[in-house]
Scaffold this active site. Structure first.
Site, mmCIF file in Angstrom:
data_model
loop_
_atom_site.group_PDB
_atom_site.id
_atom_site.type_symbol
_atom_site.label_atom_id
_atom_site.label_comp_id
_atom_site.label_asym_id
_atom_site.label_seq_id
_atom_site.Cartn_x
_atom_site.Cartn_y
_atom_site.Cartn_z
ATOM 1 N N GLU A 93 31.664 -8.077 -51.220
ATOM 2 C CA GLU A 93 31.448 -8.441 -49.907
ATOM 3 C C GLU A 93 30.533 -9.414 -49.612
ATOM 4 O OE1 GLU A 93 30.125 -5.970 -51.805
ATOM 5 O OE2 GLU A 93 28.053 -5.142 -51.150
ATOM 6 N N SER A 102 20.503 3.480 -53.830
ATOM 7 C CA SER A 102 21.077 4.727 -53.818
ATOM 8 C C SER A 102 20.126 6.032 -53.807
ATOM 9 C CB SER A 102 21.876 4.667 -55.207
ATOM 10 O OG SER A 102 20.870 4.509 -56.205
ATOM 11 N N CYS A 122 27.987 -1.019 -56.185
ATOM 12 C CA CYS A 122 26.651 -1.360 -56.544
ATOM 13 C C CYS A 122 25.830 0.178 -56.263
ATOM 14 C CB CYS A 122 25.997 -2.429 -56.172
ATOM 15 S SG CYS A 122 24.018 -2.792 -56.983
ATOM 16 N N ILE A 172 23.124 -7.677 -58.095
ATOM 17 C CA ILE A 172 21.642 -7.448 -57.526
ATOM 18 C C ILE A 172 20.965 -6.057 -57.734
ATOM 19 C CG2 ILE A 172 20.250 -7.552 -55.594
ATOM 20 C CD1 ILE A 172 22.641 -8.943 -53.904
ATOM 21 N N HIS A 198 28.809 -7.219 -55.817
ATOM 22 C CA HIS A 198 29.168 -7.135 -54.561
ATOM 23 C C HIS A 198 30.259 -8.140 -54.111
ATOM 24 C CE1 HIS A 198 25.253 -4.817 -53.729
ATOM 25 N NE2 HIS A 198 24.847 -5.722 -54.744
ATOM 26 N N ARG A 217 21.182 2.754 -63.837
ATOM 27 C CA ARG A 217 20.688 1.939 -62.662
ATOM 28 C C ARG A 217 19.747 0.698 -63.311
ATOM 29 N NH1 ARG A 217 17.358 5.305 -58.766
ATOM 30 N NH2 ARG A 217 17.500 3.368 -57.545
HETATM 31 N N1 GLN Z 1 19.284 -1.001 -57.599
HETATM 32 C C1 GLN Z 1 20.046 -0.370 -56.442
HETATM 33 C C2 GLN Z 1 19.938 1.253 -56.652
HETATM 34 O O1 GLN Z 1 19.669 1.781 -57.639
HETATM 35 C C3 GLN Z 1 21.487 -0.816 -56.364
HETATM 36 C C4 GLN Z 1 21.390 -2.177 -55.682
HETATM 37 C C5 GLN Z 1 22.375 -2.696 -55.069
HETATM 38 O O2 GLN Z 1 23.338 -1.963 -54.456
HETATM 39 N N2 GLN Z 1 22.473 -3.946 -54.934
HETATM 40 O O3 GLN Z 1 20.624 2.192 -56.180
#
Ligand code: GLN
Length: 218
Positions: free
Chosen positions: A198, A67, A97, A153, A196, A126
Site C-alpha cells: 500500500e 499489532s 505487516c 518496516i 506494505h 515480530r
Molecule cells: N512491528 C509492528 C508490530 O509488531 C508491525 C509493523 C508494521 O505494521 N509496519 O505490530
C-alpha cells in the site's frame, strides 16, 4: 473469469463484476494508503470501526501499524469475536505487516497474550529483521504477480507455515540478510504480506486480493 450480473444496487466495474465492498480496519495504522490501493484495484473501500460496519462486506483489509495496539482496540470496540467469526466463515481477508501478525495463529518475539484474530496457520516473528535494519526495501518475486518492490518496516517474517499455506514470496538472495525468509502467504481466502504494498503506489497485490474476492463469489 466470467462476468456475472450485478446484485441490485451495486455498482458494476469495467469487467462486468459488481464492485467489491472491502472494509479496512480503521482503528489504527495506514488506513488511507490501503484505501487508495483498493480504489486503484477496482474495489470500494469502507472504514471499519464498529461491529455495524462489518455488514455487507465482501472482504476485509487489516492494515499495517502496531499489532498490539490494534489488538487491544479490537477488544475495546468488541470487534475480536465478530472478526474471528468472519475469518472462520471464509470472508476474504488481507493483512499487511501488523495485519499479518493479527491473523497468525502463533506469534513469537512479542507478548504471547497479545489479542489477535488468528485463522492463518503460520508462526510469525515480530520485528524479525532486527533493530539495526528495522526498515528496508527490496525487489522480490511474488507468485502470480511478478516482480514487486517491497517496503519492510519493523516487519515480521513467517517462521513456520502449515501444509495448507502457500508461500507467495520470500526475501531474495540478493538481499543482504534474511535471504529466503517467507514474507507473503495465502491460505484459502486469507492473504498476508510482511511488507506494505500500500506504500508503493503499485496496486497489483490489492488487485490479487480483489480477484480472490471475485473467485469466491463466482
Ligand atoms: N512491528 C509492528 C508490530 O509488531 C508491525 C509493523 C508494521 O505494521 N509496519 O505490530
Amino acid at each position: 473469469m466470467t462476468a456475472r450480473p450485478a446484485a441490485a444496487g451495486r455498482a458494476v466495474g469495467s469487467d462486468g463484476w459488481p464492485v467489491p465492498r472491502v472494509g479496512i480496519l480503521a482503528l489504527q495504522g495506514d488506513v488511507r494508503e490501503h484505501d487508495r490501493a483498493l480504489r486503484d484495484a477496482g474495489a470500494e473501500p469502507l472504514a471499519v470501526r464498529r461491529v455495524e460496519d462489518l455488514h455487507g462486506l465482501d472482504g476485509l483489509v487489516l492494515p499495517g501499524g502496531e499489532s498490539t495496539t490494534m489488538g487491544r482496540l479490537l477488544g475495546v470496540f468488541d470487534l475480536l469475536d465478530p472478526l474471528r467469526r468472519l475469518v472462520q466463515e471464509g470472508l476474504p481477508v488481507y493483512g499487511s505487516c501488523a495485519g499479518m501478525i493479527l491473523l497468525a495463529d502463533e506469534v513469537r518475539g512479542g507478548p504471547s497474550d497479545q489479542p489477535r484474530l488468528g485463522g492463518l496457520d503460520i508462526t510469525v516473528r515480530r520485528n524479525a529483521f532486527g533493530r539495526q535494519v528495522d526498515s528496508f526495501e527490496t525487489d522480490l518475486a511474488f507468485a502470480g504477480v511478478g516482480d514487486v518492490h517491497a517496503v519492510f518496516i519493523r516487519a515480521p517474517w513467517v517462521e513456520a507455515a502449515g501444509s495448507d499455506v502457500r508461500v507467495l514470496a520470500r526475501v531474495p538472495d540478493s538481499a543482504r540478510q534474511a535471504a529466503g525468509r517467507v514474507v507473503a502467504v495465502r491460505q484459502g481466502a486469507v492473504l498476508a504480506t510482511s511488507f506494505h504494498p500500500e506504500l508503493t503506489g503499485d496496486s497489483r497485490i490489492h488487485a490479487l486480493f480483489v480477484d480472490m474476492i471475485k473467485e469466491g463469489a463466482g
